[in-house]
Design a protein around this motif. Sequence first.
Motif, PDB file in Angstrom:
ATOM      1  N   ALA A 121       0.877  -1.170   0.000  1.00 13.19           N
ATOM      2  CA  ALA A 121       0.000   0.000   0.000  1.00 13.19           C
ATOM      3  C   ALA A 121       0.917   1.223   0.000  1.00 13.19           C
ATOM      4  O   ALA A 121       1.735   1.392   0.908  1.00 13.19           O
ATOM      5  N   VAL A 122       0.816   2.035  -1.036  1.00 11.75           N
ATOM      6  CA  VAL A 122       1.687   3.196  -1.188  1.00 11.75           C
ATOM      7  C   VAL A 122       0.834   4.457  -1.159  1.00 11.75           C
ATOM      8  O   VAL A 122      -0.112   4.594  -1.931  1.00 11.75           O
ATOM      9  N   PHE A 123       1.171   5.369  -0.244  1.00  9.99           N
ATOM     10  CA  PHE A 123       0.524   6.679  -0.177  1.00  9.99           C
ATOM     11  C   PHE A 123       1.452   7.699  -0.826  1.00  9.99           C
ATOM     12  O   PHE A 123       2.571   7.927  -0.351  1.00  9.99           O
ATOM     13  N   GLU A 124       0.997   8.287  -1.926  1.00 10.24           N
ATOM     14  CA  GLU A 124       1.754   9.369  -2.556  1.00 10.24           C
ATOM     15  C   GLU A 124       1.187  10.679  -2.045  1.00 10.24           C
ATOM     16  O   GLU A 124       0.053  11.044  -2.348  1.00 10.24           O
ATOM     17  N   THR A 125       1.983  11.386  -1.268  1.00  8.75           N
ATOM     18  CA  THR A 125       1.482  12.518  -0.487  1.00  8.75           C
ATOM     19  C   THR A 125       1.706  13.865  -1.133  1.00  8.75           C
ATOM     20  O   THR A 125       1.281  14.879  -0.586  1.00  8.75           O
ATOM     21  N   GLY A 126       2.390  13.900  -2.290  1.00 10.36           N
ATOM     22  CA  GLY A 126       2.630  15.180  -2.938  1.00 10.36           C
ATOM     23  C   GLY A 126       4.093  15.564  -2.918  1.00 10.36           C
ATOM     24  O   GLY A 126       4.955  14.794  -2.488  1.00 10.36           O
ATOM     25  N   PRO A 127       4.401  16.786  -3.364  1.00 13.34           N
ATOM     26  CA  PRO A 127       5.796  17.180  -3.557  1.00 13.34           C
ATOM     27  C   PRO A 127       6.555  17.541  -2.290  1.00 13.34           C
ATOM     28  O   PRO A 127       7.777  17.629  -2.310  1.00 13.34           O
ATOM     29  N   VAL A 128       5.853  17.762  -1.174  1.00  9.30           N
ATOM     30  CA  VAL A 128       6.536  18.272   0.014  1.00  9.30           C
ATOM     31  C   VAL A 128       6.801  17.162   1.032  1.00  9.30           C
ATOM     32  O   VAL A 128       7.912  17.025   1.540  1.00  9.30           O
ATOM     33  N   LEU A 129       5.789  16.375   1.338  1.00  5.53           N
ATOM     34  CA  LEU A 129       5.912  15.364   2.376  1.00  5.53           C
ATOM     35  C   LEU A 129       6.429  14.054   1.799  1.00  5.53           C
ATOM     36  O   LEU A 129       6.230  13.766   0.612  1.00  5.53           O
ATOM     37  N   PRO A 130       7.072  13.230   2.606  1.00  4.46           N
ATOM     38  CA  PRO A 130       7.554  11.941   2.111  1.00  4.46           C
ATOM     39  C   PRO A 130       6.406  10.980   1.828  1.00  4.46           C
ATOM     40  O   PRO A 130       5.396  10.983   2.547  1.00  4.46           O
ATOM     41  N   ASP A 131       6.559  10.187   0.769  1.00  7.22           N
ATOM     42  CA  ASP A 131       5.582   9.151   0.500  1.00  7.22           C
ATOM     43  C   ASP A 131       5.718   8.041   1.540  1.00  7.22           C
ATOM     44  O   ASP A 131       6.756   7.886   2.184  1.00  7.22           O
ATOM     45  N   VAL A 132       4.655   7.257   1.673  1.00  5.53           N
ATOM     46  CA  VAL A 132       4.596   6.228   2.711  1.00  5.53           C
ATOM     47  C   VAL A 132       4.178   4.915   2.079  1.00  5.53           C
ATOM     48  O   VAL A 132       3.344   4.894   1.169  1.00  5.53           O
ATOM     49  N   ARG A 133       4.741   3.811   2.559  1.00  4.70           N
ATOM     50  CA  ARG A 133       4.276   2.507   2.097  1.00  4.70           C
ATOM     51  C   ARG A 133       4.424   1.477   3.211  1.00  4.70           C
ATOM     52  O   ARG A 133       5.209   1.651   4.139  1.00  4.70           O
ATOM     53  N   PHE A 134       3.639   0.404   3.095  1.00  5.29           N
ATOM     54  CA  PHE A 134       3.794  -0.737   3.994  1.00  5.29           C
ATOM     55  C   PHE A 134       3.332  -1.983   3.253  1.00  5.29           C
ATOM     56  O   PHE A 134       2.607  -1.922   2.254  1.00  5.29           O
ATOM     57  N   ASP A 135       3.780  -3.139   3.728  1.00  2.00           N
ATOM     58  CA  ASP A 135       3.511  -4.413   3.063  1.00  2.00           C
ATOM     59  C   ASP A 135       2.051  -4.812   3.220  1.00  2.00           C
ATOM     60  O   ASP A 135       1.409  -4.539   4.240  1.00  2.00           O
ATOM     61  N   LEU A 136       1.558  -5.505   2.186  1.00  3.29           N
ATOM     62  CA  LEU A 136       0.243  -6.116   2.225  1.00  3.29           C
ATOM     63  C   LEU A 136       0.386  -7.616   1.991  1.00  3.29           C
ATOM     64  O   LEU A 136       1.285  -8.039   1.271  1.00  3.29           O
ATOM     65  N   PRO A 137      -0.472  -8.425   2.564  1.00  6.23           N
ATOM     66  CA  PRO A 137      -0.418  -9.862   2.283  1.00  6.23           C
ATOM     67  C   PRO A 137      -0.876 -10.134   0.852  1.00  6.23           C
ATOM     68  O   PRO A 137      -1.776  -9.480   0.330  1.00  6.23           O
TER      69      PRO A 137
END
Length: 492
Positions: free
Chosen positions: A38-54
Amino acid sequence: MWLVTALVVGSVLFLNSSRTVPVAGHDAVVSPTLSSHAVFETGPVLPDVRFDLPGRLGVTIVLGKTEAESTEELFARYALIASNVEPQVATVRDAMVELALASALRGIAAGSLPVILYLLLGPAGRRDVWEELRRLRPRPLLAVALVVAAVVALWQPWRSEEPEVARSRSWMSVQEFLGEGIPVPEQAKGIELSADSTAAGTQRLIGSALDTYAKSQDFYDAAVESAADLDLREPRDDETVVLLVSDRHDNVGMDRVARAVADRAGATGVFGGGDDTSTGKAWEAFSLDSLDKTFRGMDRWFVTGNHDHGSFVGDYLADKGWEKLDGEVVEGPGGGTLLGFPDPRSSGLGSWRDEKGISFGEAAEKVADVACESQEAGERVNTILVHDANLGEVALERGCADLVLGGHTHVPSGPTPFDGEAGQLGYSYTNGTTGGAAYAIAVGSKPRRDASLTLVTYDGAGRPAGIQLVTLLTDGRFRVEPYDRLALPQGV
């Protein structure tokens, strides 16, 4: 042929589909991937976030527009949502399921076309086509080329799954990103952040959000556990208990506490007394999603408050299956009668209020007219649910209702007896703020002020029999008030 075509076309359509849904207070575009993340693309300023999915399937969530007034407010909101994140997970999951079903239906339709053509030609027609193709060699090659071209056009392998910047980003654990000096909650240790935004300000914001999240989890987890042991009045077999919540103001952390209290008391229904949001805007759908999921499986009625101005809140909850009370007498708890009316005012985040459509006084007269007309028709109104209990006072003064329930003031009061014009007795009761909100704001690691929950008991005839207030104090302790019996005369 049908199955193979349906699988190929459906899969290609699914992996190239997307849907816009409200996530974490943003307009967010949800797209399936085969990344197992699951990848959260947050935009140009904040870091993107991801975590594993089964499993093999993944999802990309591109966060879009929101209405937070500052980055600090945005991160505080993230922390609060994370304390009760399952409704947001359910929103994304439902979007993925809808995309999968829509793609499957289109794949099935596409797969049926060659089958339909095959059946329409019949054995003789198919032999004629085959013989024609055998005589003209270029045609089979052309047919194959067209099939290949169609598959390639659907697949579009030249399209990169991610833009160049996204492909080049590197990932690091949240602990590595923040450094060893900032503790990371156990639940967040599997999260990774893109390493291309490492400004000290961003690190401080993320660290603060994680700290708020951890404190929020601890506070509300402890409250849920304590709620199971509360000394609440036990309802009789013929009685019905309904939980009244009001003035949540986006505090989704309190929702699971409220459900725990309801379960402990044997409540089978819930009254939503309004002000579930702070502005009534679509970005606050996360609060309504939490309310809906938390009280799923119960009877659910609601009215909108002065902060829920506009049509969004009412329509959203009604679409989720909540019964919207809008000036008509309906069946209520225990088979009794219930009348509700939305607040005629609207507010922003300040202390001012505007009146819209009709004035508050006119609305109070209208509520009384409907209640008294119902009584004249032989059906006395047992409960009036409004956001501000003052909206039902005229009905009580005219002797046309047993009980008026409201909120709005953020301070509990009542039950207060009213003698009607012909001596009919009724009561008015005001719940405090379930979200523990100061003004219209309830964001934080715990309630900003004492959080109120009210249990309303109905007898076997659906008439209000008693009220019990439960308060979660800001230090995490519960205060349970004595059960207030409502001395309503029989047969009225």
